[in-house]
Write a protein that holds these residues in place. Structure first.
Motif: not given
Ligand code: NAP
Length: 251
Positions: A43, A89, A92, A133-135, A183, A204-205, A207-208
């Motif tokens: 969203v 994340r 956490r 997660s990497t960390s 990953v 998730t967000g 980066w994934v």
């Molecule tokens: N508006 C929406 O619909 C929506 C939907 C989803 C999320 N969000 C928001 O977006 C923001 C970020 O969300 P998010 O942190 O869940 O997702 P993200 O930014 O995709 O992922 C961040 C975390 O996921 C791990 N990660 C990501 N890609 C990776 C990979 N290729 N290999 C290994 N680990 C990987 C890492 O964890 P480690 O640091 O533990 O290594 C990283 O800190 C948040 O504020 C969330 O609320 C919004």
């Protein structure tokens, strides 16, 4: 060049109930029954923000973007998954009290149809969870495993051994996949497909999402746009990471 367009606003079509929009729709092509089908949902505001960093330094979905209608759609998509993709994340944030409950299909009365859909389709009450997660710097809430859900942590070969052991002791299956710093979406999805999963929902967000799209492993992208402009200077859109070349087409 003359091209057709589909007008979506003002709406040309008859209104329909929100409930059932994703629960009843065909999610995947029929030929996807014997492979892993991967989908994601966001969203966002009209200016493309899915998440902003607050004064406390934490990223979160802004309150003026999140809304009950989107939660309904989120739940309908969750109901159809056998595994949810989450992130280090997220756990956490959960431990710090800043995230929603433990990735559930909502137990509220308003979502009884979602739970019924799972029963009727032979799915477990709650989807399993795969955490990228990497960390490995997170803990798993006991309730997640108490619900009988399988939890897999998808990480790199060099990820911290002590943290991996702690997560394994807590009941997770730690799966080391890549030798690089992250990953890859392809290896992550192969790992899930190899364990028999057929419908993976990325909750998730950005980066994934990038890892999935870069390896051409995202099958469907659901986007809800809230017609609000929210601005902000420290924000994320639905996709963050390196430039994709070639650009991926979504028709
Ligand atoms: N508006 C929406 O619909 C929506 C939907 C989803 C999320 N969000 C928001 O977006 C923001 C970020 O969300 P998010 O942190 O869940 O997702 P993200 O930014 O995709 O992922 C961040 C975390 O996921 C791990 N990660 C990501 N890609 C990776 C990979 N290729 N290999 C290994 N680990 C990987 C890492 O964890 P480690 O640091 O533990 O290594 C990283 O800190 C948040 O504020 C969330 O609320 C919004």
């Amino acid at each position: 060049m003359e091209r057709e367009i589909h007008r979506i606003h003002p709406a040309p079509a008859d209104p329909r109930p929100l409930a059932g929009t994703y629960l009843d729709a065909p999610l995947a092509p029929e030929d996807a029954d014997d492979r892993l089908f991967v989908y994601a949902n966001f969203v966002r505001s009209l200016d493309g923000r899915i998440s902003v960093r607050g004064a406390d330094g934490r990223e979160r979905v802004p309150g003026d973007v999140a809304n009950p209608r989107d939660w309904r759609l989120f739940q309908e998509l969750a109901a159809r998954a056998d595994v949810l993709l989450s992130s280090g994340r997220y756990f956490r944030e959960l431990a710090a009290g800043h995230a929603q409950d433990v990735l559930p299909v909502d137990s509220g009365e308003a979502f009884a149809d979602c739970r019924a859909w799972r029963r009727e389709h032979g799915l477990a009450p709650q989807p399993d969870v795969a955490v990228l997660s990497t960390s490995l710097d997170f803990t798993l809430p006991e309730t997640l495993l108490e619900q009988g859900r399988r939890v897999m942590v998808l990480t790199t070969r060099d990820a911290d051994e002590m943290r991996a052991s702690r997560l394994a002791a807590a009941g997770a299956e730690v799966i080391r996949l890549d030798s690089g710093p992250h990953v890859s979406g392809g290896r992550a999805m192969d790992a899930l497909a190899g364990r028999g999963y057929r419908r993976a929902y990325s909750v998730t967000g950005p980066w994934v999402l990038h890892a999935l799209v870069a390896d051409d492993r995202l099958d469907a992208l659901f986007v809800t746009t809230v017609h609000r402009l929210i601005g902000g200077t420290d924000y994320a859109g639905i996709l963050e990471g390196g430039r994709l070349e070639p650009a991926r087409e979504w028709t």
